[in-house]
Design a protein around this motif. Structure first.
Motif, PDB file in Angstrom:
ATOM      1  N   TYR A  49      62.027  29.246   1.101  1.00 53.27           N
ATOM      2  CA  TYR A  49      62.168  27.890   1.624  1.00 53.27           C
ATOM      3  C   TYR A  49      62.298  27.966   3.149  1.00 53.27           C
ATOM      4  N   ASN A  50      61.811  26.942   3.836  1.00 57.82           N
ATOM      5  CA  ASN A  50      62.033  26.765   5.273  1.00 57.82           C
ATOM      6  C   ASN A  50      62.601  25.369   5.451  1.00 57.82           C
ATOM      7  N   ARG A  51      63.893  25.283   5.730  1.00 60.86           N
ATOM      8  CA  ARG A  51      64.571  23.999   5.824  1.00 60.86           C
ATOM      9  C   ARG A  51      64.751  23.556   7.277  1.00 60.86           C
ATOM     10  N   GLY A  52      63.959  24.154   8.158  1.00 56.52           N
ATOM     11  CA  GLY A  52      64.022  23.736   9.549  1.00 56.52           C
ATOM     12  C   GLY A  52      63.763  22.245   9.688  1.00 56.52           C
ATOM     13  N   GLU A  53      64.535  21.608  10.547  1.00 58.18           N
ATOM     14  CA  GLU A  53      64.436  20.144  10.667  1.00 58.18           C
ATOM     15  C   GLU A  53      63.101  19.728  11.272  1.00 58.18           C
ATOM     16  N   LEU A  54      62.708  20.367  12.365  1.00 62.39           N
ATOM     17  CA  LEU A  54      61.404  20.053  12.960  1.00 62.39           C
ATOM     18  C   LEU A  54      60.272  20.450  12.016  1.00 62.39           C
ATOM     19  N   TYR A  55      60.435  21.588  11.347  1.00 63.63           N
ATOM     20  CA  TYR A  55      59.399  22.083  10.430  1.00 63.63           C
ATOM     21  C   TYR A  55      59.152  21.075   9.313  1.00 63.63           C
ATOM     22  N   ASN A  56      60.230  20.526   8.753  1.00 61.56           N
ATOM     23  CA  ASN A  56      60.085  19.558   7.673  1.00 61.56           C
ATOM     24  C   ASN A  56      59.592  18.209   8.174  1.00 61.56           C
ATOM     25  N   LEU A  57      60.131  17.724   9.285  1.00 65.43           N
ATOM     26  CA  LEU A  57      59.711  16.415   9.807  1.00 65.43           C
ATOM     27  C   LEU A  57      58.266  16.434  10.268  1.00 65.43           C
ATOM     28  N   SER A  58      57.720  17.613  10.563  1.00 66.32           N
ATOM     29  CA  SER A  58      56.342  17.717  11.049  1.00 66.32           C
ATOM     30  C   SER A  58      55.328  17.856   9.927  1.00 66.32           C
ATOM     31  N   VAL A  59      55.771  17.796   8.665  1.00 65.77           N
ATOM     32  CA  VAL A  59      54.816  17.865   7.544  1.00 65.77           C
ATOM     33  C   VAL A  59      53.809  16.743   7.698  1.00 65.77           C
ATOM     34  N   ALA A  60      52.529  17.073   7.638  1.00 59.82           N
ATOM     35  CA  ALA A  60      51.479  16.101   7.973  1.00 59.82           C
ATOM     36  C   ALA A  60      51.435  14.959   6.981  1.00 59.82           C
ATOM     37  N   ARG A  61      51.430  15.268   5.697  1.00 61.96           N
ATOM     38  CA  ARG A  61      51.355  14.221   4.678  1.00 61.96           C
ATOM     39  C   ARG A  61      52.422  14.469   3.621  1.00 61.96           C
ATOM     40  N   GLY A  62      52.975  13.380   3.102  1.00 61.28           N
ATOM     41  CA  GLY A  62      53.982  13.492   2.077  1.00 61.28           C
ATOM     42  C   GLY A  62      55.287  14.047   2.604  1.00 61.28           C
ATOM     43  N   THR A  63      56.079  14.608   1.680  1.00 63.68           N
ATOM     44  CA  THR A  63      57.408  15.091   2.056  1.00 63.68           C
ATOM     45  C   THR A  63      57.589  16.585   1.800  1.00 63.68           C
ATOM     46  N   GLU A 121      65.263  15.903   2.694  1.00 56.78           N
ATOM     47  CA  GLU A 121      66.107  15.913   1.504  1.00 56.78           C
ATOM     48  C   GLU A 121      66.122  17.301   0.876  1.00 56.78           C
ATOM     49  N   THR A 122      67.326  17.778   0.592  1.00 57.41           N
ATOM     50  CA  THR A 122      67.495  18.970  -0.249  1.00 57.41           C
ATOM     51  C   THR A 122      68.382  18.514  -1.403  1.00 57.41           C
ATOM     52  N   LEU A 123      69.615  19.051  -1.471  1.00 60.85           N
ATOM     53  CA  LEU A 123      70.552  18.484  -2.442  1.00 60.85           C
ATOM     54  C   LEU A 123      71.055  17.123  -1.983  1.00 60.85           C
ATOM     55  N   TYR A 124      70.884  16.845  -0.717  1.00 67.42           N
ATOM     56  CA  TYR A 124      71.187  15.522  -0.142  1.00 67.42           C
ATOM     57  C   TYR A 124      70.205  15.320   0.999  1.00 67.42           C
ATOM     58  N   ASP A 125      70.138  14.092   1.529  1.00 65.87           N
ATOM     59  CA  ASP A 125      69.209  13.789   2.615  1.00 65.87           C
ATOM     60  C   ASP A 125      69.881  14.120   3.950  1.00 65.87           C
ATOM     61  N   ARG A 126      69.340  15.122   4.659  1.00 70.93           N
ATOM     62  CA  ARG A 126      69.952  15.585   5.902  1.00 70.93           C
ATOM     63  C   ARG A 126      69.713  14.627   7.072  1.00 70.93           C
ATOM     64  N   ILE A 127      69.035  13.514   6.827  1.00 69.36           N
ATOM     65  CA  ILE A 127      68.882  12.501   7.885  1.00 69.36           C
ATOM     66  C   ILE A 127      70.249  11.996   8.331  1.00 69.36           C
ATOM     67  N   HIS A 128      71.219  12.100   7.379  1.00 67.50           N
ATOM     68  CA  HIS A 128      72.567  11.629   7.732  1.00 67.50           C
ATOM     69  C   HIS A 128      73.190  12.512   8.808  1.00 67.50           C
ATOM     70  N   GLU A 129      72.915  13.826   8.767  1.00 67.34           N
ATOM     71  CA  GLU A 129      73.418  14.716   9.815  1.00 67.34           C
ATOM     72  C   GLU A 129      72.806  14.326  11.164  1.00 67.34           C
ATOM     73  N   THR A 153      62.267  12.395   0.601  1.00 65.75           N
ATOM     74  CA  THR A 153      62.103  12.392   2.052  1.00 65.75           C
ATOM     75  C   THR A 153      61.952  13.825   2.521  1.00 65.75           C
ATOM     76  N   LYS A 154      61.503  13.973   3.766  1.00 67.85           N
ATOM     77  CA  LYS A 154      61.204  15.306   4.264  1.00 67.85           C
ATOM     78  C   LYS A 154      62.445  16.162   4.446  1.00 67.85           C
ATOM     79  N   CYS A 203      59.573   9.189  10.345  1.00 68.50           N
ATOM     80  CA  CYS A 203      58.926  10.466  10.014  1.00 68.50           C
ATOM     81  C   CYS A 203      59.510  11.050   8.730  1.00 68.50           C
ATOM     82  N   ASN A 204      60.809  10.887   8.541  1.00 74.97           N
ATOM     83  CA  ASN A 204      61.482  11.428   7.368  1.00 74.97           C
ATOM     84  C   ASN A 204      60.971  10.814   6.073  1.00 74.97           C
ATOM     85  N   GLU A 205      60.518   9.548   6.129  1.00 72.31           N
ATOM     86  CA  GLU A 205      60.060   8.877   4.912  1.00 72.31           C
ATOM     87  C   GLU A 205      58.737   9.444   4.414  1.00 72.31           C
TER      88      GLU A 205
END
Length: 985
Positions: free
Chosen positions: A826-840, A679-687, A676-677, A737-739
């Protein structure tokens, strides 16, 4: 001695008769003329020579030291000894310059002060001096100064002046500021002495010349004046005193340290780094460079006579060195302010016979008469004797040139020469056999064939057609059969060490070659046929084989039907050690290759085991690569007709294919396996879910607070339900979006921005209980006061992980990488990652995944591959390149890649398309995979000719039968695929 049977005589007899008559005749004629006057002439010549040389040496020393001693005395009375500043000292330096100009032996003049100050004047008139001191081209002198002010750091200066003592340049030398004259030997010796003192001679570091320092403490001034003098002129003086070609002279100290020698290289000795760091040191009369001369023996004689103990005695003696008699003298030379020096003179007596030559001329007439008679006789006898000797000499030259082809056929009437001829013939035959066996051993690379070759060659030497080789087992408890000659290999049995048959046990116990008689069971053990009729002459040659550590690695047995020849047995024994070392070397090479193969397989297995998404990729790609390479090797037409693989090529391909993804050990699993977009060591969607939960709780709290305050319950409930419904919908959108399954259009990104604008209240510090690395990133901004309202989704500063400078590749990097590297690691920004156009994957994470090939090349290029494996990094690192030059990481074109690198790219792609062990996708069928690869040919990604070979050779079919599931193997229309290839071409 005469041989009555053949009428021949020994060489000693012939030479004794002829030359004894000549020696007696000539010796009798000239001996009595020369003997009476020889001793008198030698004694007079040596005494005169020694006295003259000693006188000249003393004069030379006085001429050398006088200017320096005068300079020190004069300078000690100058105002420079009272000067306390550099400016005051510079005024007096012209006096020092005058001394340097007038005395060539003076190297430098300087003054050291009791407060640690120092001033020194050196000439820089030569290019060498200017280079050493870094002086300008027009400088005449360099002034080196150290000034120490109380409470301040010392200052070291180099001041360059011209002939008129005008300053033309200066600079500060911090390293020179560490120089403290008070710690130097010349300063300490001057402080302890009354009047002038001289240091022991030593080698000046800069010029590598021998020199000495004269120092004088100036009472009442706190200053010590010193001068450096060069002693090289003493060598010139000694050279002038050599009255004969081989006269040996040396000036040395009481410790045998060299001070002067006609050959200046004898004075300086370059000691090994362990002794002096590689710096030059003063040579000694016992040093290696003087070995082979008479001087060390002269020194021993002087020590034995007590001359060097300072008793003032002079040694005059004779000694024998290297078969010659020498006249020697060692005399002390008194030096003011220093221990005495000693002058050693040695002259060969033979060279002192110039006065006796007239006597010898008088005997020449008598000698001439004798030679007139003796020469013809001598020449005739020598010719008769030397003819076969010359023939043997030519044969020796052939042996020297390693020509052993022709036998030695020289006959002579001299017994010794005739015997020598037969011995040389036998020697040539033995060496020829030895070299042939060694060459056969060295040329053979296959271990099994090497054993057989060795056994057959040894059998030829002893005339055996049956034999066996046993090698030590891995657990070193038994001898295992390894090769057989003349009998089936299966007839040989394993021989435990604790129960060896007697025929083997004797050789093992003695650790030497044995030749026992063998029959029956013993014959079978040695590789013979136990059913053969008994032969009383039959014996075995049992040869233990020992390695470099004298440990037995096996036994060789040879069965001979004839009585043993001791010389052949000794030859086999001599050859066995060479053979054993060859066997051990091949075993070591084989074991090292096996270890290396196991190591690379371990790395590949570890990479495959690291992630469930790679499966057996690292094991299947090598097989497919080698199958395609062999197909190219087997073709005799087309673009790959000239591609023929050697065993070294196959080994390089095998290793490169197994290690083609070794760089993946550096790729984090959470990047490779990112599902998921967020996900690092865990999926931050939970936060984020928890933040939505907080907002939903806030909605309920607002509702109940409104009711408690007397508000309209129905309106408040409606507002609450609308807010809860909106939050649920917003979270569902964020989760979708995270998927990463939907393309992120501008409208979806805009909605994310709207959701992110919502805030929630944080009341707890986010800077406690976290890692040091995260705390460091957060510390870049001040912590806000709590409670604080924060965006529901955010790109924070601590989400940025910066790339280290050493991870950046310059355009001229040594590996030739041409990469578009993202700014951040790495850029682990939440909006930055969720805005990835294709894939994760973000661009940084995609680069990190592709970085495995970069790391593969770097890792492999640092390994010390042998010459035949030097292409491994290039083969392994090219499978992500593309024919059109748009690949990774070097952007090589097809013309810049080797055929094998292009093969590995095809293997990597085909395996990835058809792999059925990837949990995130289903393996393609054969037809689907080949069709996709056809499009890749059309797009210029893979090699068209190799793809055509891949299709027509049937490699794809063979691979599918071995590695693909049955349901993936469908019908493939090769003819339908090839026209597309032709169109693309």
């Amino acid at each position: 001695m005469k041989n009555s049977k053949t009428g021949r005589h020994t060489l000693q007899f012939h030479l004794s008769v002829v030359f004894l008559v000549l020696v007696l005749s000539v010796g009798s004629a000239i001996g009595w003329l020369a003997y009476s006057r020889m001793n008198t002439v030698i004694t007079e010549a040596s005494h005169n020579l020694f006295d003259l040389t000693s006188t000249e040496a003393v004069a030379g020393l006085e001429r050398l030291y006088a200017p320096a001693e005068l300079a020190v005395e004069v300078i000690a009375r100058q105002g420079i000894t009272h000067a306390r500043t550099l400016d005051e000292r510079l005024v007096h330096l012209p006096v020092l310059a005058g001394f340097l100009d007038q005395a060539p032996s003076l190297s430098s003049l300087y003054v050291g002060y009791d407060d640690g100050d120092f001033v020194m004047l050196n000439k820089t008139s030569s290019e060498t001096a200017r280079r050493i001191f870094g002086a300008p081209g027009n400088s005449a002198y360099v002034i080196q100064s150290v000034e120490r002010e109380p409470g301040m750091e010392a200052v070291g200066r180099f001041i360059f002046v011209d002939e008129a003592m005008t300053v033309i340049g200066q600079d500060t030398r911090p390293s020179f500021a560490e120089y403290d004259p008070r710690k130097r030997p010349w300063y300490k010796s001057a402080q302890a002495a009354v009047g002038q003192t001289k240091t022991d001679p030593y080698i000046f570091f800069t010029s590598r010349k021998l020199g000495q320092t004269i120092a004088l403490n100036v009472p009442g001034t706190g200053a010590t004046v010193a001068a450096d003098i060069m002693l090289e002129t003493l060598a010139a003086s000694l050279r002038r005193e050599r009255v004969t070609d081989h006269t040996e002279l040396a000036l040395f100290g009481s410790d045998l340290g060299m001070i002067a020698h006609p050959d200046e290289t004898m004075v300086v000795e370059m000691l090994p780094p362990s002794a002096t760091g590689g710096a030059p040191a003063l040579g000694r009369l016992s040093a290696n460079q003087l070995v082979g001369t008479v001087l060390p023996d002269v020194a021993k004689a002087a020590i034995a006579a007590g001359v060097t103990s300072g008793n003032g005695q002079t040694l005059t003696d004779r000694l024998t060195f290297d078969g010659a008699t020498w006249r020697i003298q060692v005399s002390p030379l008194e030096i003011r302010g220093s221990d005495p020096y000693y002058l050693a003179i040695a002259v060969p007596e033979a060279e002192l016979l110039a006065q006796a030559r007239q006597l010898l001329q008088q005997g020449a007439l008598a000698i001439g008469l004798i030679l007139i008679v003796a020469v013809p006789i001598t020449m005739l006898a020598a010719r008769l004797i030397s003819k076969p000797v010359r023939a043997l000499s030519r044969e020796a030259e052939k042996i020297k040139a390693f020509d052993f082809s022709d036998p030695v056929e020289v006959e002579s009437a001299v017994i010794e020469i005739d015997d020598l001829s037969r011995s040389m013939n036998d020697m040539k035959s033995t060496i020829r056999q030895f070299l042939a066996i060694n060459r056969a051993i060295s040329d053979e690379t296959d271990f099994a064939r090497l054993l057989q070759t060795l056994l057959n060659s040894m059998g030829d030497i002893v005339g055996s057609s049956q034999g066996a080789v046993y090698l030590m087992s891995a657990d070193e408890t038994a001898l295992e059969p390894a090769a057989a000659m003349g009998v089936p290999f299966e007839t040989l049995a394993r021989q435990p060490l604790d129960g060896l048959p007697n025929v083997l046990h004797e050789a093992v116990a003695r650790e030497d070659v044995c030749t026992p008689r063998v029959t029956g069971e013993a014959l079978a053990v040695c590789g013979g046929d136990p059913e053969d009729a008994d032969n009383p002459e039959r014996h075995a040659v049992v040869v233990p084989l020992f390695n470099r550590n004298d440990a037995m690695i096996g036994i060789m047995t040879l069965v001979s039907e004839e009585k043993g020849n001791p010389s052949l047995t000794r030859f086999v024994d001599a050859l066995s050690r060479s053979a054993a070392i060859a066997l051990e070397t091949r075993q070591l090479i084989a074991s090292q290759k096996a270890l290396f193969q196991a190591f690379i397989r371990m790395i590949a297995d570890a990479i495959d085991a690291k992630s469930p998404y790679t499966g057996g990729h690292c094991a299947r790609v090598p097989e497919l690569t080698k199958m395609l390479a062999e197909a190219a090797h087997d073709t005799d037409t087309g673009p790959f007709a000239d591609l023929k693989l050697t065993e070294d090529d196959r080994e390089a391909i095998h290793i490169a294919a197994w290690l083609h993804d070794c760089g993946k050990v550096t790729t984090p699993e959470y990047v490779v396996d990112k599902a998921t977009k967020l996900e690092t060591l865990y999926d931050r969607i939970h936060e984020i879910r928890m933040r939505f939960e907080v907002l939903k709780r806030d909605a309920w709290i607002a509702y109940w607070k409104g009711v408690a305050d007397g508000g309209d319950g129905e309106a408040l409930a409606k507002k609450r339900d609308l807010e809860l419904e909106t939050l649920d919908a917003d979270f569902a959108f964020v989760a979708e979006c995270n998927e990463g399954g939907e393309f992120m259009s501008d409208e979806r990104i805009e909605r994310l921005q709207d959701i992110a604008a919502k805030t929630w209240s944080r009341t707890l510090s986010d800077r406690v209980g976290i890692s040091h690395e995260e705390a460091t990133r957060k510390a870049a901004a001040p912590e806000p006061d709590l409670p604080v309202d924060e965006p529901l989704l955010a790109d924070r500063r601590e989400h940025i992980l910066k790339r280290r400078p050493e991870d950046l590749f310059a355009p001229d990097n040594p590996w030739g990488f041409r990469l578009d590297q993202p700014e951040h690691l790495y850029n682990r920004g939440e909006l930055y990652n969720l805005s990835v156009a294709r894939g994760t994957l973000t661009p940084e994470e995609r680069y990190k995944i592709n970085d495995h090939i970069v790391q593969t090349i770097i890792m492999l290029s640092r390994l010390p591959f042998p010459h035949h494996l030097r292409q491994v990094p290039e083969l392994a690192g090219g499978h992500h390149e593309k024919i059109d030059g748009s690949g990774h990481p070097k952007r090589l074109t097809g013309a810049e890649m080797t055929p094998v690198a292009r093969m590995m790219a095809i293997a990597d792609i085909f395996e990835a398309l058809t792999a059925a062990d990837r949990p995130y996708k289903k393996g393609k069928t054969l037809s689907e995979a080949l069709k996709i690869m056809g499009f890749m040919v059309k797009d210029g990604h893979i090699d068209a000719d190799l793809y055509d070979l891949f299709l027509t050779s049937g490699v794809w079919r063979d691979y599918a039968e071995r590695f693909m599931k049955p349901e993936q193997i469908d019908e493939v229309d090769i003819d339908a695929l090839r026209p597309k290839l032709s169109a693309a071409a």
